[in-house]
Design a protein around this motif. Structure first.
Motif, PDB file in Angstrom:
ATOM      1  N   VAL A 163       0.924  -1.200   0.129  1.00 23.61           N
ATOM      2  CA  VAL A 163      -0.016   0.136  -0.135  1.00 23.61           C
ATOM      3  C   VAL A 163       0.975   1.195  -0.128  1.00 23.61           C
ATOM      4  CG1 VAL A 163      -1.755   1.370   1.469  1.00 23.61           C
ATOM      5  CG2 VAL A 163      -2.037  -1.410   1.107  1.00 23.61           C
ATOM      6  N   VAL A 164       0.690   2.133  -1.024  1.00 23.50           N
ATOM      7  CA  VAL A 164       1.300   3.596  -0.941  1.00 23.50           C
ATOM      8  C   VAL A 164       0.345   4.394  -0.550  1.00 23.50           C
ATOM      9  CG1 VAL A 164       2.434   5.089  -2.529  1.00 23.50           C
ATOM     10  CG2 VAL A 164       2.885   2.735  -2.772  1.00 23.50           C
ATOM     11  N   LEU A 165      -0.931   4.254  -0.816  1.00 25.81           N
ATOM     12  CA  LEU A 165      -2.086   5.272  -0.584  1.00 25.81           C
ATOM     13  C   LEU A 165      -3.566   4.624  -0.303  1.00 25.81           C
ATOM     14  CD1 LEU A 165      -3.340   8.347  -0.654  1.00 25.81           C
ATOM     15  CD2 LEU A 165      -3.883   7.738  -3.046  1.00 25.81           C
ATOM     16  N   GLU A 179      -1.909   5.989   7.475  1.00 28.38           N
ATOM     17  CA  GLU A 179      -0.660   5.868   7.809  1.00 28.38           C
ATOM     18  C   GLU A 179      -0.351   4.502   8.113  1.00 28.38           C
ATOM     19  OE1 GLU A 179      -2.666   8.219   9.022  1.00 28.38           O
ATOM     20  OE2 GLU A 179      -1.924   9.650   7.722  1.00 28.38           O
ATOM     21  N   ARG A 182       0.166   1.891   5.157  1.00 34.51           N
ATOM     22  CA  ARG A 182       1.154   2.342   4.362  1.00 34.51           C
ATOM     23  C   ARG A 182       2.233   1.478   4.329  1.00 34.51           C
ATOM     24  NH1 ARG A 182       1.640   7.642   4.975  1.00 34.51           N
ATOM     25  NH2 ARG A 182       0.011   8.078   3.480  1.00 34.51           N
TER      26      ARG A 182
END
Length: 497
Positions: A163-165, A179, A182
């Motif tokens: 996960v980046v976003l 957060e 991520r």
């Protein structure tokens, strides 16, 4: 050309008198409803031309037409008027003809001569199904066209699936902050085990292609080891911005649409299709099965009288009588199954009068008091004031079925509780027992036709209950925990003062 709000009906019949009578029945104003916009055609060719020029909701087609068979017209008529339904009428229908009509896409087959109420109920049921399908189609189009503007899930994943976003909607459904999400593996943390491989394959394909990949999975936070029951349709697209060398270059964006509600609509439409198919088959089944059952009962009666005249010993005659009774009981069970099947399948109109639900429940409990005492079951009731809108006999059938089921669940005694209270614009009836409860996987199927856990049960009782509640515009559900009993909750529209 658009369809009128009240619904457009196309009658295809070369019998002018019958077509005129059907037009009068459907074109007349009814209490609380606008009349249908009715058009007529005398041949299959004329009907197809009219369908292309003026889309209809339901076509009532005679099986025998001068230039075509009504069965052969089903497919081209439905293609000419998207999402429309076709009801066949005929003077004679065999089981083979009914099955052929269903396979060709007919909504129902009605035998001449039929009652106007039966025709109106069938047309209303067909139009309800058509409108459900259009609502579902509109919902799907809305999701696809305004996905960036709606409250959808948005995630961004790197090539390894991390996960980046996470947007707010995705984070809320996953019960995690953006957060915290991520850097974690998306599939292993929030996708159901059985869907994980499918999602990873789609992600890998999206990384290697500029084409959007679609995949549907269960998604959400894990509670006690189980995934939350959300179904999400993911649209996976690669974003590569080499010119600007942004950190997002090479990411795969997933736009997720919660399809849980859409699936519920699809199930309702599928149930409507199943009931329409059962209704068509039931017309032939009633004739084909009841006649031999009646004949068998008559022969058993004659056989029983002949056994009494035999010169054999009393013990031999008693044994033969016992076998006759076993056969008679099984024939009776088949007869009850057929009756319940017809009750479930037939389109019927219901009365809409004020019903004192508390008084109705008290009457059923009085009837079942003896059965409760035999099982050692205590009856507790808290029946507040509650006047619903509906059919008293149908609602009595619902309550009786629920009470009997609750009593049968308590073989070793217990307590049955009946509670009525008001909530918003509804009257709520709760029937609870202290029996063994229902497993979660079973609870999801108890309203399905022919599903039963009882030995010798037909599996149609609760299906009929749900159909009656649906006809009243109400809702029914079961809350249960294994070992702690079950509670059936029924909500019905409250009568206006």
């Amino acid at each position: 050309m658009t369809r009128p709000a009240q619904g457009r009906v196309l009658i295809v019949d070369d019998n002018a008198d019958l077509a005129s009578a059907l037009r009068d029945v459907l074109g007349a104003a009814r209490e609380g409803r606008e009349p249908y916009d009715v058009r007529t055609a005398t041949t299959g060719g004329e009907a197809l031309m009219m369908a292309k020029a003026e889309p209809f909701d339901v076509a009532i087609v005679d099986v025998k037409l001068p230039d075509a068979s009504g069965v052969d017209l089903i497919r081209p008529l439905r293609e000419a008027a998207h999402d429309a339904e076709v009801v066949l009428i005929t003077g004679f229908a065999s089981m083979d003809a009914a099955i052929a009509a269903l396979k060709s896409g007919a909504f129902a087959m009605i035998l001449k001569s039929f009652r106007p109420e039966e025709l109106i109920a069938t047309v209303e049921q067909a139009i309800t199904k058509v409108r459900l399908q259009r609502e579902r189609g509109e919902l799907e189009r809305r999701y696809r066209s305004v996905v960036e503007l709606t409250d959808v899930l948005v995630v961004a994943l790197d090539a390894a699936g991390r996960v980046v976003l996470f947007n707010r909607k995705a984070a809320d459904m996953a019960n995690v902050s953006a957060e915290e999400a991520r850097g974690r593996d998306f599939a292993s943390n929030w996708i159901a085990d059985e869907d994980r491989s499918q999602l990873r394959d789609a992600l890998a394909a999206a990384v290697l292609s500029d084409k959007t990949r679609e995949v549907e999975t269960a998604f959400g936070a894990r509670k006690a080891g189980e995934l939350a029951p959300h179904r999400v349709r993911w649209h996976l697209s690669r974003v590569r911005d080499v010119a600007w060398e942004t950190p997002e270059a090479g990411l795969v964006y997933g736009i997720g649409i919660d399809t849980t509600e859409r699936r519920a609509l699809e199930k309702r439409a599928a149930d409507a299709e199943a009931l329409s198919a059962m209704g068509t088959l039931a017309m032939g089944l009633a004739h084909e099965v009841r006649n031999p059952l009646n004949a068998a009962n008559l022969q058993l009666h004659l056989l029983s009288r002949k056994v009494d005249k035999l010169s054999d010993s009393q013990e031999t005659r008693d044994g033969m009588h016992k076998r006759i009774e076993i056969v008679r009981d099984e024939i009776g069970r088949l007869g009850r199954l057929l009756t319940e099947f017809l009750e479930l399948a037939r389109p019927r109109t219901i009365a809409r009068t004020p019903v004192d639900l508390g008084q109705l429940v008290r009457g059923v409990l009085v009837l079942q008091r003896g059965a409760a005492e035999e099982r050692g079951v205590r009856i507790d009731k808290a029946l507040g004031e509650g006047v619903a809108v509906g059919d008293p006999e149908k609602l009595k059938q619902v309550v009786l079925n629920l009470v009997v089921n609750a009593l049968e669940a308590m073989k070793d005694g217990g307590a049955l509780t009946a509670h009525i209270h008001s909530k918003e614009n509804d009257i709520v009836l709760e029937i609870a027992d202290t029996g063994p409860g229902i497993d979660p996987e079973v609870a999801a199927q108890v309203f399905d036709p022919f599903f039963t856990t009882k030995e010798g049960g037909t599996g149609l009782g609760l299906s009929i209950v749900r159909k009656i509640i649906d006809q009243h515009g109400g809702h029914i559900r079961i809350e249960s925990e294994r070992g702690k009993g079950a509670c059936v909750i029924v909500r019905l529209p409250r009568a206006k003062p």
